[in-house]
Scaffold this active site. Structure first.
Site, short mmCIF file in Angstrom:
data_model
loop_
_atom_site.label_atom_id
_atom_site.label_comp_id
_atom_site.label_asym_id
_atom_site.label_seq_id
_atom_site.Cartn_x
_atom_site.Cartn_y
_atom_site.Cartn_z
N GLN A 138 0.70 -1.28 -0.04
CA GLN A 138 0.04 -0.06 0.01
C GLN A 138 0.93 1.27 0.07
OE1 GLN A 138 -2.55 -1.86 3.00
NE2 GLN A 138 -3.77 -0.37 2.36
N HIS A 143 1.12 -9.18 4.44
CA HIS A 143 -0.02 -8.23 4.49
C HIS A 143 -0.62 -8.37 2.93
CE1 HIS A 143 -2.01 -4.61 6.63
NE2 HIS A 143 -2.67 -4.72 5.52
N ASN A 171 -1.47 -10.89 8.28
CA ASN A 171 -2.64 -9.78 8.63
C ASN A 171 -3.89 -10.12 8.32
OD1 ASN A 171 -3.24 -6.68 8.93
ND2 ASN A 171 -4.23 -7.18 6.93
N GLU A 172 -4.82 -10.08 9.25
CA GLU A 172 -6.25 -10.66 9.28
C GLU A 172 -6.21 -11.79 8.44
OE1 GLU A 172 -8.06 -7.16 7.22
OE2 GLU A 172 -8.02 -6.00 9.19
C1 BGC Z 1 -6.39 -4.04 6.07
C2 BGC Z 1 -5.49 -2.68 5.61
C3 BGC Z 1 -6.67 -1.56 4.85
C4 BGC Z 1 -7.44 -1.22 6.20
C5 BGC Z 1 -8.36 -0.07 5.83
C6 BGC Z 1 -7.57 -3.37 6.97
O1 BGC Z 1 -8.55 -4.57 6.73
O2 BGC Z 1 -5.40 -4.58 6.94
O3 BGC Z 1 -4.71 -3.15 4.62
O4 BGC Z 1 -6.02 -0.66 4.19
O5 BGC Z 1 -8.17 -2.33 6.67
O6 BGC Z 1 -9.67 -0.76 5.02
#
Ligand code: BGC
Length: 413
Positions: free
Chosen positions: A20, A114, A158-159
């Protein structure tokens, strides 16, 4: 209100993710999906925030503002551009980033994955292939061995639940539909695979995909620890604050189980869980509901609902029993005063949790910089710091000064 002093050593962070912000991550799957003719992305990431080159100034700026930590991700596709071949130059780049954090007194929280993955991984079945977990763990082990002594905290993935979240909330169409879209077909053809074989991380929504992602997390934790690294390690989750309305209790409970609990109960042995939360989600008897009439919306069309963070922390702790690190919270808005109002209310929720004895290690605002918001391109602005897309000039917003002063004083007034 009386002022509140946060615990000693509370972590005050702000986050980015490699794809990003770095720019020109040409070797990963997201870049490919952005570049195909009928892309589902609004625009390509291209130079992003040129953080790959500008990280020294960006890191200094965050420290000057008052933060004591910075969460960023390492791009697997840079470190291992070809399967099994690691780039010493890329690893040294991240070594320099870590050193810059230490030089400025920021505890580096490193995310190993990520959302973006090397294109070669996708050619081998991506996040629906059982072989992926060991490949991911090998990369994590390598980073931990080379850089572990510089890492302050590690987030493997991540997530881990993002695919399930996007599908169940209705934010993403069903995979059968996605696999038939022209951009998807073009991207698969470029990789020499069929549309059914293309399985990027965010789209690994099947039961097999869930199993692969969680196996990758567990094997990565083991590989990191086997490297001799001692930093705390965990996964991050998009913890959904799911509330039921008029007859929606059963379906809300079902969704809570599928997107939160199924993952939170599968983190045994981790050092913490990274909680990421942006808004609440209401469910009635027929499923997810649109935002409630009259409630302010963010640029993401989410309800402005900072209290969701407190609920998310409470659920994550009750279900996992692990220490909590807020690894993301924030909002996309063009009105920076609303950002301050949102974060202030969210931090009250963190304070309530701490006062109830929940071990919250720290708070991370998403994001440090206005950046590439995946399929939505550069329109949503989450950043504490604005970025001019032409000149790459940074402009510090009032919210950055405000949150930096909260961080520096460790006090919410
Ligand atoms: C993610 C980010 C994303 C943010 C805002 C999260 O789900 O880890 O990469 O930019 O939310 O939407």
């Amino acid at each position: 209100m009386e002022s509140y002093l946060f615990p000693e050593n509370f972590i005050w962070s702000t986050a980015t993710a490699a794809h990003q912000v770095e720019g020109n991550n040409t070797n990963n799957d997201i870049w490919l999906l952005e570049q195909v003719e009928h892309s589902m992305f609004k625009e390509p990431s291209l130079d992003a925030c040129d953080h790959f080159h500008r990280y020294p100034d960006d890191i200094k700026l965050l420290a000057d503002l008052g933060f004591n930590s910075y969460r960023f991700s390492i791009e697997w596709a840079r470190v291992e551009p070809v399967e099994g071949q690691f780039s010493a130059a890329a690893i040294n780049h991240y070594r320099r980033m870590l050193e810059a954090c230490h030089e400025h007194g920021l505890k580096p929280f490193v995310t190993f994955h990520h959302f973006s993955s090397p294109q070669w991984l996708l050619q081998q079945g991506g996040w629906e292939s059982a072989a992926t977990s060991a490949l991911f763990a090998r990369y994590c082990g390598r980073i931990a061995r080379d850089l572990g002594h510089l890492i302050g905290g590690g987030c493997t993935i991540n997530e881990v639940n993002i695919g399930r979240v996007l599908i169940s909330s209705g934010m993403m169409p069903p995979m059968t539909k996605i696999r038939q879209s022209p951009g998807w077909i073009e991207a698969s053809a470029q990789l020499g695979i069929t549309p059914n074989e293309l399985n990027p991380f965010m789209f690994a929504v099947s039961e097999q995909g869930r199993a692969v992602v969680m196996a990758a997390h567990h094997q990565a934790v083991a590989a990191i620890r086997a490297s001799g690294s001692t930093f705390p390690v965990g996964a991050t989750l998009a913890v959904q604050d799911i509330v039921s309305v008029a007859g929606g209790e059963a379906i809300a409970a079902q969704h809570r189980q599928a997107v939160n609990e199924a993952y939170l109960t599968d983190l045994v042995g981790d050092d913490f869980v990274g909680v990421q939360c942006y808004t609440r989600h209401r469910y009635d008897a027929s499923g997810p509901m649109p935002p409630e009439a009259g409630i302010e919306l963010t640029q993401m069309s989410y309800e402005f609902w900072p209290e969701a963070l407190e609920s998310a922390i409470r659920q994550a702790y009750a279900t996992s029993g692990l220490p909590i690190m807020v690894t993301e919270n924030g909002l996309a808005t063009t009105d920076d005063r609303r950002r301050i109002a949102y974060v202030e209310r969210a931090l009250h929720g963190v304070k309530n949790c701490l006062e109830d004895g929940i071990p919250v290690m720290g708070y991370t605002y998403w994001s440090a910089l206005d950046n590439f918001e995946w399929m939505l391109g550069y329109t949503p602005t989450f950043g504490l710091i604005a970025v001019d897309r032409q000149t790459q000039a940074r402009t510090v917003k009032d919210s950055a000064v405000w949150l930096g002063s909260v961080a520096r004083s460790n006090t919410l007034r």
